[in-house]
Design an enzyme around this catalytic site. Structure first.
Site, PDB file in Angstrom:
ATOM      1  N   ARG A  11       0.393  -1.475   0.301  1.00 44.39           N
ATOM      2  CA  ARG A  11      -0.281   0.783   0.035  1.00 44.39           C
ATOM      3  C   ARG A  11       0.730   1.392  -0.188  1.00 44.39           C
ATOM      4  O   ARG A  11       0.475   2.022  -0.629  1.00 44.39           O
ATOM      5  CB  ARG A  11      -0.573  -0.503   1.303  1.00 44.39           C
ATOM      6  CG  ARG A  11      -1.578   0.952   1.426  1.00 44.39           C
ATOM      7  CD  ARG A  11      -2.667   1.108   2.478  1.00 44.39           C
ATOM      8  NE  ARG A  11      -2.291   1.266   3.673  1.00 44.39           N
ATOM      9  CZ  ARG A  11      -1.635   2.202   4.324  1.00 44.39           C
ATOM     10  NH1 ARG A  11      -1.909   2.892   3.737  1.00 44.39           N
ATOM     11  NH2 ARG A  11      -0.674   1.545   5.775  1.00 44.39           N
ATOM     12  N   ILE A  12       1.697   1.453   0.945  1.00 48.26           N
ATOM     13  CA  ILE A  12       2.773   2.212   0.732  1.00 48.26           C
ATOM     14  C   ILE A  12       3.330   3.058  -0.165  1.00 48.26           C
ATOM     15  O   ILE A  12       4.220   4.064  -1.000  1.00 48.26           O
ATOM     16  CB  ILE A  12       3.482   2.802   2.458  1.00 48.26           C
ATOM     17  CG1 ILE A  12       2.583   2.763   3.119  1.00 48.26           C
ATOM     18  CG2 ILE A  12       4.953   3.696   2.486  1.00 48.26           C
ATOM     19  CD1 ILE A  12       3.295   2.612   4.918  1.00 48.26           C
ATOM     20  N   ASP A  31       9.708  -5.763  -6.758  1.00 52.61           N
ATOM     21  CA  ASP A  31       8.410  -6.649  -6.260  1.00 52.61           C
ATOM     22  C   ASP A  31       8.152  -7.892  -6.831  1.00 52.61           C
ATOM     23  O   ASP A  31       7.054  -7.736  -7.672  1.00 52.61           O
ATOM     24  CB  ASP A  31       6.903  -6.277  -5.104  1.00 52.61           C
ATOM     25  CG  ASP A  31       6.284  -6.601  -4.481  1.00 52.61           C
ATOM     26  OD1 ASP A  31       6.455  -8.128  -4.242  1.00 52.61           O
ATOM     27  OD2 ASP A  31       6.250  -6.486  -3.987  1.00 52.61           O
ATOM     28  N   CYS A  91      11.887   3.952   5.699  1.00 56.43           N
ATOM     29  CA  CYS A  91      10.837   3.967   6.606  1.00 56.43           C
ATOM     30  C   CYS A  91      10.911   2.459   7.116  1.00 56.43           C
ATOM     31  O   CYS A  91       8.955   3.375   7.871  1.00 56.43           O
ATOM     32  CB  CYS A  91       9.997   5.168   6.096  1.00 56.43           C
ATOM     33  SG  CYS A  91      11.075   6.684   5.574  1.00 56.43           S
ATOM     34  N   ALA A  92      11.044   2.249   6.824  1.00 57.58           N
ATOM     35  CA  ALA A  92       9.862   0.579   6.751  1.00 57.58           C
ATOM     36  C   ALA A  92      10.930  -0.392   8.085  1.00 57.58           C
ATOM     37  O   ALA A  92       9.914  -0.543   8.851  1.00 57.58           O
ATOM     38  CB  ALA A  92      10.163  -0.148   5.358  1.00 57.58           C
ATOM     39  N   ARG A  93      11.482  -0.714   7.767  1.00 61.55           N
ATOM     40  CA  ARG A  93      11.267  -1.948   8.931  1.00 61.55           C
ATOM     41  C   ARG A  93      13.229  -1.563   8.665  1.00 61.55           C
ATOM     42  O   ARG A  93      13.841  -1.872   7.808  1.00 61.55           O
ATOM     43  CB  ARG A  93      11.218  -2.966   8.329  1.00 61.55           C
ATOM     44  CG  ARG A  93      10.149  -3.839   8.615  1.00 61.55           C
ATOM     45  CD  ARG A  93       9.479  -3.596  10.203  1.00 61.55           C
ATOM     46  NE  ARG A  93       7.915  -4.035  10.059  1.00 61.55           N
ATOM     47  CZ  ARG A  93       7.018  -2.937  10.006  1.00 61.55           C
ATOM     48  NH1 ARG A  93       7.361  -1.930  10.099  1.00 61.55           N
ATOM     49  NH2 ARG A  93       5.726  -3.310  10.228  1.00 61.55           N
ATOM     50  N   ASP A 117      14.177   6.053   9.417  1.00 65.45           N
ATOM     51  CA  ASP A 117      13.484   6.027  10.228  1.00 65.45           C
ATOM     52  C   ASP A 117      14.099   4.828  11.015  1.00 65.45           C
ATOM     53  O   ASP A 117      12.678   4.762  12.072  1.00 65.45           O
ATOM     54  CB  ASP A 117      11.745   6.279   9.624  1.00 65.45           C
ATOM     55  CG  ASP A 117      10.735   6.667  10.684  1.00 65.45           C
ATOM     56  OD1 ASP A 117      11.675   7.858  11.654  1.00 65.45           O
ATOM     57  OD2 ASP A 117       9.794   5.472  11.028  1.00 65.45           O
ATOM     58  N   GLU A 122      16.616  -0.311  18.019  1.00 67.20           N
ATOM     59  CA  GLU A 122      16.016   0.627  18.437  1.00 67.20           C
ATOM     60  C   GLU A 122      16.335   0.302  20.263  1.00 67.20           C
ATOM     61  O   GLU A 122      15.642  -0.750  20.245  1.00 67.20           O
ATOM     62  CB  GLU A 122      14.912   0.734  17.248  1.00 67.20           C
ATOM     63  CG  GLU A 122      15.063   0.014  15.973  1.00 67.20           C
ATOM     64  CD  GLU A 122      14.022   0.558  15.993  1.00 67.20           C
ATOM     65  OE1 GLU A 122      12.415   0.898  16.137  1.00 67.20           O
ATOM     66  OE2 GLU A 122      13.713   0.747  14.186  1.00 67.20           O
ATOM     67  N   HIS A 141      11.722   6.876  15.153  1.00 69.75           N
ATOM     68  CA  HIS A 141      10.915   6.057  14.453  1.00 69.75           C
ATOM     69  C   HIS A 141       9.749   6.111  14.295  1.00 69.75           C
ATOM     70  O   HIS A 141       8.919   6.245  15.084  1.00 69.75           O
ATOM     71  CB  HIS A 141      10.912   4.507  15.174  1.00 69.75           C
ATOM     72  CG  HIS A 141      10.305   3.617  14.630  1.00 69.75           C
ATOM     73  ND1 HIS A 141      10.445   1.698  14.964  1.00 69.75           N
ATOM     74  CD2 HIS A 141       9.666   3.532  12.641  1.00 69.75           C
ATOM     75  CE1 HIS A 141       9.989   1.069  13.102  1.00 69.75           C
ATOM     76  NE2 HIS A 141       8.996   2.042  12.316  1.00 69.75           N
ATOM     77  N   GLY A 143       8.611   8.816  12.127  1.00 66.14           N
ATOM     78  CA  GLY A 143       8.462   9.467  10.959  1.00 66.14           C
ATOM     79  C   GLY A 143       7.216   9.511  10.987  1.00 66.14           C
ATOM     80  O   GLY A 143       6.860  11.538  10.342  1.00 66.14           O
ATOM     81  N   ALA A 144       6.088   9.658  10.853  1.00 64.83           N
ATOM     82  CA  ALA A 144       4.371   9.807  10.741  1.00 64.83           C
ATOM     83  C   ALA A 144       3.796   9.865  11.752  1.00 64.83           C
ATOM     84  O   ALA A 144       2.601  10.601  11.702  1.00 64.83           O
ATOM     85  CB  ALA A 144       4.205   8.144  10.795  1.00 64.83           C
TER      86      ALA A 144
END
Length: 388
Positions: A11-12, A31, A91-93, A117, A122, A141, A143-144
């Site tokens: 989706r992102i 992908d 910004c995923a994992r 991010d 972490e 982590h 960023g959103a």
């Protein structure tokens, strides 16, 4: 005229691509689970190999879950294959990028800049060399977590609580659709079994699947099968989405990959009182698996329309071989020499001297060395290890 490389078109990743295209960027995507039809609808150039993306992209953005397949998907070797001056965003994992290799690439200027991010550890340790890089942007982590996003989350929570209290409607459950206790008691075994069958099918299917059909037959048709379908989807999408996929978001995740889901029903029970049959089509190939209950015990009863009987758990070795004397003994000897014990074995053939299919439940996972020995025989057409 800049090219954006998007790794992972969920989706992102898909939304990022739409926005980049709107600003005139050319988007190249990698992908392995995205259908070609879905890629065309998103107006992205789909590549079969990650290296093809790395060598052309001016910007690279990562949007994949962290799985054994994607850990350090950008390692030292792959970073060196990127265009000099590339800019990378993750910004995923954490763990998708080898952080040590990224630091070196930033220092020597091969990677012009990066933004992270998420991190392998972490919170980011105080002595991490990432903190001292001048061409690296770091966010913890969060960023959103903009003011607007937090306000939207608060409103959504309030609306969900109101719907639950006043209307009895459950929205945004984190693990599964809402079910009452009576229905759950009936379909509970099917939920677990369906997830196992979906996971099995995903490991024998092509990576890029266009359609998934779920056929229900027998008594299971007497109940609402929506939850079972979602469990099957969760299992089937496990390889592509990892632990990020659950019963709630599985349909949306499937849609983002361009995977079309269909259901069919047979009221007559046939050979079994209850049966689930799954089939997947893609890359010019169709594969299938069927499962039924022997009393309360689930069993895999067909693989690619060939009758078998295997337990749906642990390690399953599926072989296709020429039907000739001595094959069972040869396979058993090879497994024994490598210390792999056979728990159960089921054989099926299309005709005498034709092709046989063998399903073996094993106590341990066979090594790559053992699999290479098995596949080296000209009588073995395929050998696949299924992890359940």
């Amino acid at each position: 005229n800049k090219m954006l490389g998007v790794v992972g078109m969920g989706r992102i990743g898909s939304e990022l691509s739409r926005r980049a295209i709107a600003f005139g960027m050319r988007v190249i995507a990698y992908d392995p689970y995205l259908s070609a039809t879905r890629a065309r609808s998103l107006q992205v150039e789909l590549v079969d190999e990650l290296d093809d993306l790395l060598t052309h992209a001016d910007f690279i953005s990562l949007h994949t879950p962290l799985t054994p397949e994607t850990r350090h998907i950008l390692n030292a070797a792959r970073l060196q294959k990127t265009k000099r001056g590339v800019r990378i965003v993750n910004c995923a994992r954490g763990g998708l990028i080898d952080e040590g290799a990224l630091i070196k690439a930033l220092e020597d200027g091969h990677v012009a800049a990066a933004a992270l991010d998420v991190f392998e550890i972490e919170p980011l340790p105080a002595d991490s060399p990432l903190r001292s890089a001048t061409n690296l942007v770091l966010t913890p982590h969060l960023g959103a977590s903009t003011i607007e996003a937090q306000e939207s989350v608060g409103i959504e929570i309030a609306q969900s609580i109101r719907a639950a209290l006043l209307e009895g409607t459950i929205r945004n459950a984190v693990n599964m659709p809402n079910l009452d206790a009576k229905t759950l008691a009936i379909i509970g075994p099917h939920l677990r079994f369906g997830a196992k069958l979906g996971r099995f099918l995903s490991q024998i299917a092509p990576k890029r699947v266009d359609t998934l059909n779920i056929n229900y037959s027998g008594k299971v048709n007497e109940v609402d099968t929506t939850a079972i379908t979602r469990s099957i989807l969760k299992g089937f999408l496990w390889i592509a989405g990892g632990t990020d996929v659950n019963e709630v978001n599985a349909p949306a995740f499937a849609e983002s990959l361009g995977l079309k889901i269909s259901e069919s029903r047979l009221s007559a029970p046939g050979d079994y009182t209850d049966m689930l049959e799954l089939s997947a089509a893609g890359e010019g190939k169709i594969v299938s698996v069927g499962g039924a209950f022997f009393g309360a015990t689930p069993r895999i009863v067909s693989i690619n329309s060939r009758p078998v009987e295997a337990r749906p758990h642990g390690v399953v070795l599926v072989l296709e071989n020429t039907d000739r004397p001595g094959m069972v003994g040869r396979i058993g000897t090879l497994l024994g020499e490598h210390g792999v014990n056979i728990a159960t074995m089921s054989l099926s053939r299309n005709q005498a001297g034709g092709t046989a299919l063998t399903a073996l439940n094993l106590d341990t996972t066979p090594s790559e060395e053992l699999l290479s020995e098995i596949r080296a025989s000209e009588d073995i057409h395929s050998a696949q290890v299924i992890q359940l």
